[in-house]
Design a protein around this motif. Structure first.
Motif, PDB file in Angstrom:
ATOM      1  N   LYS A  38       0.823  -1.221   0.000  1.00 58.17           N
ATOM      2  CA  LYS A  38       0.000   0.000   0.000  1.00 58.17           C
ATOM      3  C   LYS A  38       0.855   1.268   0.000  1.00 58.17           C
ATOM      4  CE  LYS A  38      -3.991  -2.174   1.957  1.00 58.17           C
ATOM      5  NZ  LYS A  38      -4.129  -3.228   2.851  1.00 58.17           N
ATOM      6  N   ILE A  39       1.919   1.241  -0.807  1.00 52.84           N
ATOM      7  CA  ILE A  39       2.795   2.407  -0.930  1.00 52.84           C
ATOM      8  C   ILE A  39       2.017   3.535  -1.609  1.00 52.84           C
ATOM      9  CG2 ILE A  39       4.884   3.310  -2.048  1.00 52.84           C
ATOM     10  CD1 ILE A  39       5.516   1.359   0.241  1.00 52.84           C
ATOM     11  N   GLN A  40       2.013   4.687  -0.973  1.00 51.76           N
ATOM     12  CA  GLN A  40       1.340   5.867  -1.503  1.00 51.76           C
ATOM     13  C   GLN A  40       2.366   6.752  -2.198  1.00 51.76           C
ATOM     14  OE1 GLN A  40      -2.026   6.400  -1.230  1.00 51.76           O
ATOM     15  NE2 GLN A  40      -2.085   4.388  -0.276  1.00 51.76           N
TER      16      GLN A  40
ATOM     17  N   ALA B   3       4.464   8.454 -14.194  1.00 52.16           N
ATOM     18  CA  ALA B   3       4.317   7.208 -14.947  1.00 52.16           C
ATOM     19  C   ALA B   3       5.072   6.096 -14.234  1.00 52.16           C
ATOM     20  CB  ALA B   3       4.854   7.360 -16.362  1.00 52.16           C
ATOM     21  N   LEU B   4       4.608   4.883 -14.474  1.00 52.19           N
ATOM     22  CA  LEU B   4       5.306   3.672 -14.042  1.00 52.19           C
ATOM     23  C   LEU B   4       5.782   2.973 -15.298  1.00 52.19           C
ATOM     24  CD1 LEU B   4       2.753   2.287 -11.414  1.00 52.19           C
ATOM     25  CD2 LEU B   4       4.840   3.550 -10.940  1.00 52.19           C
ATOM     26  N   LEU B   5       7.031   2.547 -15.305  1.00 56.84           N
ATOM     27  CA  LEU B   5       7.613   1.872 -16.452  1.00 56.84           C
ATOM     28  C   LEU B   5       8.012   0.467 -16.031  1.00 56.84           C
ATOM     29  CD1 LEU B   5       8.671   1.941 -19.362  1.00 56.84           C
ATOM     30  CD2 LEU B   5      10.798   2.865 -18.454  1.00 56.84           C
TER      31      LEU B   5
ATOM     32  N   LEU C 249      -2.753  -6.612 -13.562  1.00 57.40           N
ATOM     33  CA  LEU C 249      -1.867  -5.828 -12.709  1.00 57.40           C
ATOM     34  C   LEU C 249      -1.727  -4.410 -13.246  1.00 57.40           C
ATOM     35  CD1 LEU C 249       0.056  -5.510 -10.335  1.00 57.40           C
ATOM     36  CD2 LEU C 249       1.860  -6.552 -11.753  1.00 57.40           C
ATOM     37  N   LYS C 250      -1.603  -4.280 -14.555  1.00 50.59           N
ATOM     38  CA  LYS C 250      -1.513  -2.949 -15.164  1.00 50.59           C
ATOM     39  C   LYS C 250      -2.739  -2.114 -14.790  1.00 50.59           C
ATOM     40  CE  LYS C 250      -1.019  -0.429 -19.418  1.00 50.59           C
ATOM     41  NZ  LYS C 250      -1.027  -0.350 -20.829  1.00 50.59           N
ATOM     42  N   ALA C 251      -3.908  -2.699 -14.895  1.00 50.70           N
ATOM     43  CA  ALA C 251      -5.144  -1.981 -14.567  1.00 50.70           C
ATOM     44  C   ALA C 251      -5.173  -1.568 -13.088  1.00 50.70           C
ATOM     45  CB  ALA C 251      -6.358  -2.839 -14.903  1.00 50.70           C
TER      46      ALA C 251
ATOM     47  N   TYR D 266      -2.373   4.375  -8.809  1.00 47.66           N
ATOM     48  CA  TYR D 266      -1.418   5.478  -8.897  1.00 47.66           C
ATOM     49  C   TYR D 266      -1.841   6.587  -9.852  1.00 47.66           C
ATOM     50  CZ  TYR D 266       1.333   2.511  -5.958  1.00 47.66           C
ATOM     51  OH  TYR D 266       1.745   1.744  -4.904  1.00 47.66           O
ATOM     52  N   GLU D 267      -2.973   6.399 -10.530  1.00 44.15           N
ATOM     53  CA  GLU D 267      -3.558   7.429 -11.394  1.00 44.15           C
ATOM     54  C   GLU D 267      -2.530   8.018 -12.370  1.00 44.15           C
ATOM     55  OE1 GLU D 267      -5.380  10.225  -8.725  1.00 44.15           O
ATOM     56  OE2 GLU D 267      -6.886   8.778  -8.090  1.00 44.15           O
TER      57      GLU D 267
END
Length: 90
Positions: free
Chosen positions: A49-51, A56-58, A68-70, A76-77
C-alpha cells in the motif's frame, strides 16, 4: 546531464528495513517523478500500500499482466507502460 536528478534502486523486502514504515517515508521524501521496475516489484508496492503520485510507471524485465496494469493505473492514477525488455541489455 541529469540536472541533479536522483536515482535509487529500492528493495521492498520488509526484512531489509529497520522499520517497515520507513518504506513509505522514503517515497514521501523522494516524491519520485517516474518509477521503473518489474511486475513483481510493482505488485509488492500494491501489497504494501505504498502511496505516491508518479507521472508514470515503467515496467520492464517481465511481461506485465493486464490485470496488474489496470490495478496500478487505478491506484497510482498515471500511465503504466509495459516496456518488456531484457535486463541484461537494457
Amino acid at each position: 546531464a541529469w540536472n541533479q536528478a536522483g536515482f535509487a534502486k529500492i528493495n521492498l523486502n520488509h526484512e531489509d528495513w529497520r522499520n517497515p514504515a520507513d518504506m513509505q517515508a522514503f517515497f514521501d521524501n523522494s516524491r519520485p517523478f517516474f518509477i521503473t521496475g518489474d511486475p513483481l516489484g510493482f505488485a509488492e508496492m500494491l501489497r504494501r500500500k505504498i502511496q505516491c503520485r508518479p507521472s508514470a510507471l515503467l515496467s520492464t524485465a517481465l511481461t506485465l499482466p493486464r490485470e496488474l496494469k489496470a490495478r496500478l493505473e487505478q491506484k497510482y492514477e498515471c500511465p503504466v507502460i509495459d516496456w518488456y525488455s531484457c535486463t541484461e541489455t537494457g
